[in-house]
Design a protein around this motif. Structure first.
Motif, mmCIF file in Angstrom:
data_model
loop_
_atom_site.group_PDB
_atom_site.id
_atom_site.type_symbol
_atom_site.label_atom_id
_atom_site.label_comp_id
_atom_site.label_asym_id
_atom_site.label_seq_id
_atom_site.Cartn_x
_atom_site.Cartn_y
_atom_site.Cartn_z
ATOM 1 N N GLN B 29 13.780 -62.750 -63.476
ATOM 2 C CA GLN B 29 12.502 -62.798 -64.197
ATOM 3 C C GLN B 29 11.476 -63.680 -63.490
ATOM 4 N N VAL B 30 11.256 -63.376 -62.212
ATOM 5 C CA VAL B 30 10.323 -64.205 -61.453
ATOM 6 C C VAL B 30 8.883 -63.736 -61.698
ATOM 7 N N ASN B 31 7.995 -64.677 -61.946
ATOM 8 C CA ASN B 31 6.564 -64.401 -62.061
ATOM 9 C C ASN B 31 5.830 -65.262 -61.048
ATOM 10 N N LEU B 32 4.834 -64.667 -60.395
ATOM 11 C CA LEU B 32 4.108 -65.427 -59.369
ATOM 12 C C LEU B 32 2.778 -64.739 -59.095
ATOM 13 N N LEU B 33 1.736 -65.556 -58.894
ATOM 14 C CA LEU B 33 0.452 -65.013 -58.448
ATOM 15 C C LEU B 33 0.214 -65.508 -57.029
ATOM 16 N N VAL B 34 -0.112 -64.576 -56.122
ATOM 17 C CA VAL B 34 -0.419 -64.969 -54.751
ATOM 18 C C VAL B 34 -1.925 -64.891 -54.578
#
Lengths: 307, 258
Positions: B29-34
């Motif tokens: 359940q990884v969430n990330l904004l690049v």
């Protein structure tokens, strides 16, 4: 930790016995070394003996008749003491070239398919089967050629059927295991990072293969083709059965031809005197050709691409 | 410097990403904004899934048999796992630099021109122009302009790695993924690559995986700390290193794991 009852406790042997053991072990070690050395040497020695033997029988003949007339004269008539092997040299070259035209592209394509486009599990089934091809006796290939290929050529393309073309096709199939298995090893030895790098730049699988992987594996692939040429030049039985064995310079792929190897095998049984020496001299020519091809293959394998 | 966390539209969005190697779950359940024109660092102990996460961003994980991905990764709001996504095009837009320099066994020139040849460009002038521009951008032009035809594998390691960067810049990606790009290099070469990254940030979006926490602190604007497949903390690098919110981040940074 629990002591397992199955493992016997190492007996405490006295010092004297231990030294004795060491001496025995040392002697055995030496003995094994010499035995293996002798075995390894016997292989080299037999190569040397074979070379010496055919040179001893063949070279005096070449000196007597003259290298030029032996290699470049077209007349082979042992009864009249005419010994020109030019047609057979040409035949051997054409048959080998034809075999390579068929075997090399098929073999390399097969290796690419096996390494790049087939799951590993399937490759592990197919590759040993291809290597089994190498274990089929050449007379069986020849048999297939006589029964299937030659009539096919006769009926659909013309000529006697037993021909340069038939020889090339049979040899092309026979060298497939050599080309495929060595090329496969060469392609597998290419670091996986090259493939990743190419794919990461947006290349398709095929672009990665032909623009990077084949270039990296080039030396091994070339070596596989040269080794296959060595096999094709030296193959005898299958060629005798399908190539027609007429001593003349072929003018088309449908003409029958006699290769150097076929010449030796066909006539050795009854040759005597000068005729017999001429056959040995033919062997010298073959020996030199195969040696050159093998050296080229070794040189190609040693050469590092890109360095 | 502007506050790196002030959000423009993110270039890549990772949403609820799960990844399984067979039955083993490597990402949870990884969430990330690049963010655009920022360097995002992924840190964490070995085996925490940071390289796996990086390889999800250009679908390099597709090469590994038995990998299953759920959740979504968006590039400019288009799903990269969608059925309409052309993987080759994706990888041109999201390029990658690997842990060990992996120039192809070709000449320097052919290495840099590779991406263009793949795209079907064969005009000599154009290739030459791009080769020069890319090598300049990777600070290699001065050293290599007379050696364009020498084999790339004969270069020293740090030049090989910068050649890999140049090769990537030639295809004008939007995002550059770097998987421990300095781990095979000595400190001086590492410094050169880091300076290069800081310059590239002006034009590109960079995501870097690194084992080296000082490196993350030196160059990144945003950092994500991972542990056993979880993204345990993500935020401006300054905050992560000076005032981590999560106890486990604190422990990792102070050297209690890893």
């Amino acid at each position: 930790m629990q002591n397992s009852p199955n493992i016997p406790v190492q007996p405490n042997c006295p010092d004297r016995r231990r030294t004795q053991n060491a001496v025995v072990i040392w002697c055995r070690d030496k003995l094994a070394r010499y035995i293996f050395l002798a075995v390894a040497f016997s292989a080299t020695a037999s190569l040397l003996l074979i070379a010496l033997f055919i040179l001893k029988e063949g070279v005096p003949f070449i000196i007597k008749v003259g290298l030029k007339s032996f290699l470049l004269s077209s007349e082979w008539n042992p009864a009249a003491e005419k010994f020109g092997i030019y047609p057979m040299i040409i035949a051997s070259l054409w048959v080998t070239l034809g075999a390579m035209l068929i075997g090399a592209p098929l073999g390399v394509a097969g290796a690419i398919f096996l390494t790049q486009f087939v799951p590993r599990s399937i490759m592990r089934i197919i590759k040993p089967m291809i290597e089994l091809l190498a274990g089929i006796p050449s007379v069986v290939y020849g048999f297939m050629g006589v029964m299937v290929l030659a009539p096919f050529i006769r009926n659909y393309l013309g000529g006697p059927g037993l021909s340069l073309l038939a020889g090339s096709i049979i040899l092309g199939v026979m060298v497939l295991p050599t080309v495929i298995s060595i090329s496969t090893d060469a392609i597998n030895a290419v670091p996986k990072t090259y493939l990743e790098g190419a794919l990461a730049l947006g290349a398709t699988r095929w672009q990665s293969v032909h623009m990077v992987i084949l270039k990296a594996a080039r030396s091994g692939i070339i070596a596989s083709i040269i080794l296959a040429m060595g096999r094709a030049v030296g193959e005898t039985m299958a060629v005798i059965m399908v190539a027609g064995n007429a001593v003349r310079i072929p003018h088309s792929a449908l003409d029958p031809v006699r290769t150097l190897t076929a010449n030796i095998a066909l006539e050795m049984g009854y040759a005597t005197g000068l005729h017999r020496q001429a056959l040995f001299a033919t062997g010298v020519v073959l020996f030199v050709v195969v040696m050159i091809l093998n050296s080229l293959a070794i040189a190609a394998m040693k050469r590092k691409t890109g360095n | 410097m502007s506050n790196p966390f002030v959000s423009q539209t993110p270039r890549m969005t990772i949403r609820n990403l799960d990844l399984f190697y067979g039955t083993f779950q490597a990402l949870k359940q990884v969430n990330l904004l690049v963010q655009i024109n920022r360097i995002t660092a992924l840190i964490g102990p070995s085996g925490c899934g940071k390289s796996t996460l990086l390889r999800c961003l250009n679908r390099m994980n597709d090469l590994i048999p038995g990998v299953r991905v759920t959740g979504d990764v968006l590039l400019d709001s288009q799903s990269i796992y969608g059925s309409d996504m052309d993987v080759c095009r994706l990888r041109k837009r999201v390029g990658m630099v690997f842990q060990r320099p992996n120039p192809f066994p070709l000449s320097v020139r052919d290495n840099v021109a590779f991406g263009l040849r793949v795209a079907g460009i064969t005009r000599k002038n154009q290739l030459q122009e791009v080769v020069e521009r890319s090598l300049r951008a990777a600070w290699l032009w001065e050293q290599l302009k007379d050696r364009l035809d020498s084999p790339a594998l004969s270069l020293p390691m740090d030049q090989q790695q910068r050649l890999c960067v140049a090769r990537l810049l030639a295809v004008e990606p939007e995002v550059i993924l770097m998987d421990e790009p300095c781990s095979a290099l000595d400190p001086i070469s590492t410094g050169k690559i880091e300076d290069l990254m800081l310059e590239l940030r002006e034009q590109y979006t960079i995501v870097i995986v690194t084992h080296n926490m000082q490196q993350a602190a030196r160059i990144s604007d945003l950092s994500g700390c991972m542990l056993l497949g979880d993204m345990i903390e993500f935020g401006p690098t300054g905050n992560i290193f000076t005032n981590p919110a999560d106890k486990r981040t604190q422990d990792y940074i102070s050297g209690r794991y890893g």
